[in-house]
Design a protein around this motif. Structure first.
Motif, short mmCIF file in Angstrom:
data_model
loop_
_atom_site.label_atom_id
_atom_site.label_comp_id
_atom_site.label_asym_id
_atom_site.label_seq_id
_atom_site.Cartn_x
_atom_site.Cartn_y
_atom_site.Cartn_z
N GLY A 40 0.90 -0.86 0.14
CA GLY A 40 0.27 -0.09 -0.11
C GLY A 40 0.87 1.29 0.43
O GLY A 40 0.77 2.06 -1.06
N TRP A 41 1.79 1.35 0.87
CA TRP A 41 2.66 2.09 0.96
C TRP A 41 3.69 2.76 -0.41
O TRP A 41 3.48 3.80 -1.03
N ILE A 42 3.80 1.37 -1.07
CA ILE A 42 4.73 1.60 -2.33
C ILE A 42 3.98 2.14 -3.16
O ILE A 42 4.52 2.86 -4.18
N VAL A 43 2.42 1.37 -3.35
CA VAL A 43 1.85 1.82 -4.16
C VAL A 43 1.39 3.90 -3.92
O VAL A 43 1.41 4.86 -5.44
N LEU A 44 1.24 4.03 -3.22
CA LEU A 44 1.25 5.52 -2.51
C LEU A 44 1.90 6.50 -3.29
O LEU A 44 2.04 7.64 -3.85
N TRP A 45 3.77 5.76 -3.14
CA TRP A 45 4.80 6.27 -3.55
C TRP A 45 4.84 6.46 -5.01
O TRP A 45 5.31 7.05 -5.57
N VAL A 46 4.65 5.62 -6.01
CA VAL A 46 3.99 5.42 -7.22
C VAL A 46 3.69 6.52 -8.05
O VAL A 46 3.88 6.95 -9.23
N LEU A 47 2.18 5.92 -6.99
CA LEU A 47 1.25 7.59 -7.46
C LEU A 47 2.03 8.57 -7.79
O LEU A 47 1.73 9.40 -8.60
N TYR A 48 2.47 8.67 -6.12
CA TYR A 48 3.02 10.39 -6.35
C TYR A 48 3.83 10.68 -6.99
O TYR A 48 4.60 11.49 -7.98
N LEU A 49 5.05 9.10 -7.52
CA LEU A 49 6.34 9.76 -8.26
C LEU A 49 5.80 10.10 -10.08
O LEU A 49 6.93 11.12 -10.09
N SER A 50 4.63 9.18 -9.99
CA SER A 50 4.10 9.32 -11.12
C SER A 50 4.04 11.26 -11.86
O SER A 50 3.74 11.58 -12.61
N VAL A 51 3.33 12.24 -10.73
CA VAL A 51 2.90 12.99 -10.43
C VAL A 51 4.07 13.87 -10.59
O VAL A 51 4.29 15.24 -11.51
N VAL A 52 4.95 14.24 -9.78
CA VAL A 52 5.94 14.89 -9.44
C VAL A 52 6.30 14.85 -11.14
O VAL A 52 6.95 15.57 -11.22
N ASN A 53 6.73 13.39 -11.31
CA ASN A 53 7.81 13.74 -12.98
C ASN A 53 7.47 14.46 -13.75
O ASN A 53 8.12 14.11 -14.51
N VAL A 54 6.07 14.23 -13.38
CA VAL A 54 5.91 15.02 -14.85
C VAL A 54 5.20 16.61 -14.72
O VAL A 54 4.34 17.03 -15.24
N GLY A 55 5.16 17.03 -13.63
CA GLY A 55 4.60 18.59 -12.85
C GLY A 55 5.79 19.32 -13.00
O GLY A 55 5.17 20.56 -12.82
N GLN A 56 6.96 19.47 -14.40
CA GLN A 56 7.56 20.48 -14.07
C GLN A 56 7.45 21.67 -13.60
O GLN A 56 7.91 21.39 -11.51
N THR A 57 7.14 22.77 -13.74
CA THR A 57 7.22 24.07 -13.07
C THR A 57 7.07 23.85 -11.42
O THR A 57 7.22 24.12 -10.05
N PHE A 58 5.82 23.44 -11.71
CA PHE A 58 4.96 23.48 -10.73
C PHE A 58 4.44 22.74 -9.53
O PHE A 58 4.05 22.67 -8.72
N TYR A 59 5.50 21.60 -9.91
CA TYR A 59 6.08 20.20 -9.35
C TYR A 59 7.67 20.58 -8.87
O TYR A 59 8.12 19.83 -8.48
N GLY A 60 8.36 21.47 -8.78
CA GLY A 60 9.55 21.68 -8.67
C GLY A 60 10.01 22.42 -7.59
O GLY A 60 10.80 23.17 -7.13
N PHE A 61 9.29 22.01 -6.45
CA PHE A 61 9.63 22.42 -5.16
C PHE A 61 10.12 20.85 -4.05
O PHE A 61 10.23 20.20 -4.07
N GLY A 62 10.73 21.49 -3.00
CA GLY A 62 11.54 20.63 -2.48
C GLY A 62 10.46 19.79 -1.25
O GLY A 62 11.39 18.66 -0.91
N TRP A 63 9.67 19.87 -1.23
CA TRP A 63 8.42 19.09 -0.81
C TRP A 63 7.59 18.27 -1.22
O TRP A 63 7.87 17.33 -0.69
N GLU A 64 8.57 18.46 -2.62
CA GLU A 64 7.99 17.63 -3.28
C GLU A 64 8.06 16.28 -3.40
O GLU A 64 8.44 14.74 -2.85
N SER A 65 10.00 16.72 -2.89
CA SER A 65 11.21 15.15 -2.85
C SER A 65 11.22 14.84 -1.45
O SER A 65 11.41 13.49 -0.96
N LEU A 66 10.46 15.59 -0.74
CA LEU A 66 10.55 15.46 1.04
C LEU A 66 9.10 14.77 0.85
O LEU A 66 9.67 12.88 1.86
N LEU A 67 8.31 14.93 0.25
CA LEU A 67 7.28 13.68 0.77
C LEU A 67 7.63 12.31 0.43
O LEU A 67 7.10 11.41 0.71
N LEU A 68 8.04 12.31 -0.98
CA LEU A 68 8.58 10.70 -1.47
C LEU A 68 9.62 10.54 -0.91
O LEU A 68 9.41 9.51 -0.46
N GLU A 69 10.46 11.03 -0.12
CA GLU A 69 11.77 10.04 0.39
C GLU A 69 10.95 9.69 1.39
O GLU A 69 11.30 8.63 2.30
#
Length: 474
Positions: free
Chosen positions: A102-131
């Motif tokens: 369940g946790w890994i699926v959450l990570w995969v889903l949000y990784l999928s969003v951040v990696n295509v989010g470009q400028t609007f997802y280019g904040f440090g807290w996105e990487s922090l939440l993923l890690e």
């Protein structure tokens, strides 16, 4: 492998996992509300256009196989459901392997969003939440004892967040070294909170204490995390209190919230016992899970070389990911502090003579409006408008499209704003000005009723007409 587990941090595990689950929940609600107008098929930075030039190797994402707005909505809702299950204890009711999935699926889903989010997802807290989101997966659930190794992985993450932020400040703006940065920062930060004006108007002697205390929390306290108790808990408590203060005085999405939650990786159950809070786990032996934790920990250690060297480098990188999976990143914030607040005021006109401002949800426009409390929720467009006021280059790739959407009275785009001065009608013209703002003094507030005082104004763009004729300002 009994040495791998402990019964002394069961409350910490609960707080860590539920806290990260809440951050995930907010992130996926945020996606549900903002992704389509910002990044959808007709968004300001359309994902399909991005995927035409960026392959899976550079941006791993489920959307590499196919993108559509309904699919993005499905990812958002799937994330909401899974995060809510984790938040309300659903992952503790299933076998540990299923909770891990369940946790890994959450990570995969949000990784999928951040990696295509470009400028609007280019904040440090996105990487922090993923890690953080992947790390807490290896805490197991209530059916196994809390793994010691994972607790230290989380402390190492917290160390990089805090010490990295401290070092970037000491290497950056001189005002951090002479303790004057908070003379300005409460007023000039990207999104002030309802209390920011109060803190800004406090005496300069208090600002010196604020800045000095921040240095202690970021440069000294993180080292205590790796020492025996109660020293580790004391260091964590200093960080937790500092993050709570930052949450009170500004809006930084879930950066401070997740950092605060990470501090509980060093708070033992005995501290909670003293106030009557207990959480019991079933200290069962699950050998495969323990070996999986060992493998994960070794992987984190191997990935830590570059981030560790970065902390002590003269050319320290801030909020940088060394791999496309956003694991073991470098962090930092506000290496420099702006001395004056500038806002982009976007206005429209029906007749070319009278102009009316579009109000954003958080950024100041109306001088009478008091800043709101939005964190740990994130208003992505408002944040980028703050950057745009610093330099027009921050608007590359999206601001012209934003203006076009306003000229079209696009409902999805207008929903990102606090108001539409034309009630759904398409304006004839749009213009943008950069205006100086500062907090009103106490006397000015009494005399005028204003929260903000405005000053010099200069053109950024405009006017732009419906036939897309445009004049750009300097």
């Amino acid at each position: 492998m009994k040495w791998m587990s402990t019964g002394d941090y069961d409350v910490a595990r609960l707080v860590l996992q539920r806290g990260v689950a809440l951050a995930y929940l907010l992130a996926f609600i945020n996606m549900r509300n903002q992704f389509r107008p910002l990044l959808g098929e007709h968004g300001l930075m359309p994902v399909p256009t991005f995927l035409e030039r960026v392959d899976f190797a550079r941006a791993p994402s489920l959307f590499q196989w196919r993108y559509s707005d309904p699919m993005a909505s499905g990812v958002a809702w799937a994330g909401v459901v899974l995060a809510a299950l984790a938040l309300f204890g659903g992952f503790d009711l299933v076998p540990v392997w299923l909770a891990l999935v369940g946790w890994i699926v959450l990570w995969v889903l949000y990784l999928s969003v951040v990696n295509v989010g470009q400028t609007f997802y280019g904040f440090g807290w996105e990487s922090l939440l993923l890690e953080a989101g992947l790390c807490v997966a290896f805490l197991g659930n209530a059916q196994v004892a809390t793994p010691v190794a994972t607790l230290f992985v989380l402390r190492w993450l917290l160390f990089r967040v805090e010490f990295g932020a401290g070092m970037i400040k000491m290497r950056g703006d001189p005002c951090w070294r002479d303790l004057t940065c908070l003379d300005y920062h409460h007023e000039t930060q990207p999104m002030p909170s309802p209390t920011s004006r109060f803190f800004h108007l406090l005496p300069t002697s208090f600002h010196r204490i604020e800045t000095g205390s921040n240095h202690v929390a970021q440069l000294a306290a993180p080292w205590l995390l790796f020492l025996p108790q109660p020293v580790a808990g004391i260091g964590a408590s200093m960080i937790i209190l500092t993050q709570a203060y930052l949450m009170l005085s500004g809006n930084y999405a879930w950066l401070n919230f997740v950092t605060l939650i990470l501090g509980f990786a060093a708070i033992p159950d005995t501290w909670f016992d003293a106030v009557g809070i207990t959480v019991g786990s079933q200290p069962t032996t699950t050998t495969w899970f323990e070996w999986l934790v060992v493998a994960f920990t070794v992987g984190i250690v191997l990935l830590s070389r570059k981030p560790l060297l970065n902390l002590f480098s003269r050319n320290q990188r801030m909020n940088f990911s060394y791999n496309r999976y956003h694991l073991v990143n470098s962090y930092g914030a506000f290496g420099s502090v702006t001395r004056h607040r500038r806002e982009v005021v976007v206005e429209g006109s029906i007749d070319g003579e009278s102009w009316h401002a579009y109000e954003f949800r958080a950024k100041p426009t109306d001088p009478d409006r008091r800043p709101g409390q939005f964190a740990p929720y994130h208003l992505r467009l408002d944040w980028m408008m703050w950057f745009l006021a610093l330099s027009p280059r921050y608007g590359t790739g999206w601001f012209d499209r934003f203006v076009d959407r306003l000229l079209d009275a696009d409902a999805a785009t207008l929903a990102l704003l606090a108001n539409d001065p034309f009630d759904g009608r398409a304006p004839m013209m749009i213009r943008a000005r950069i205006v100086d703002y500062r907090f009103a003094t106490r006397d000015e507030r009494r005399e005028t009723g204003h929260v903000w005082m405005t000053g010099r104004s200069r053109d950024l763009l405009g006017p732009v007409t419906q036939d897309r004729g445009t004049q750009r300002g300097g």
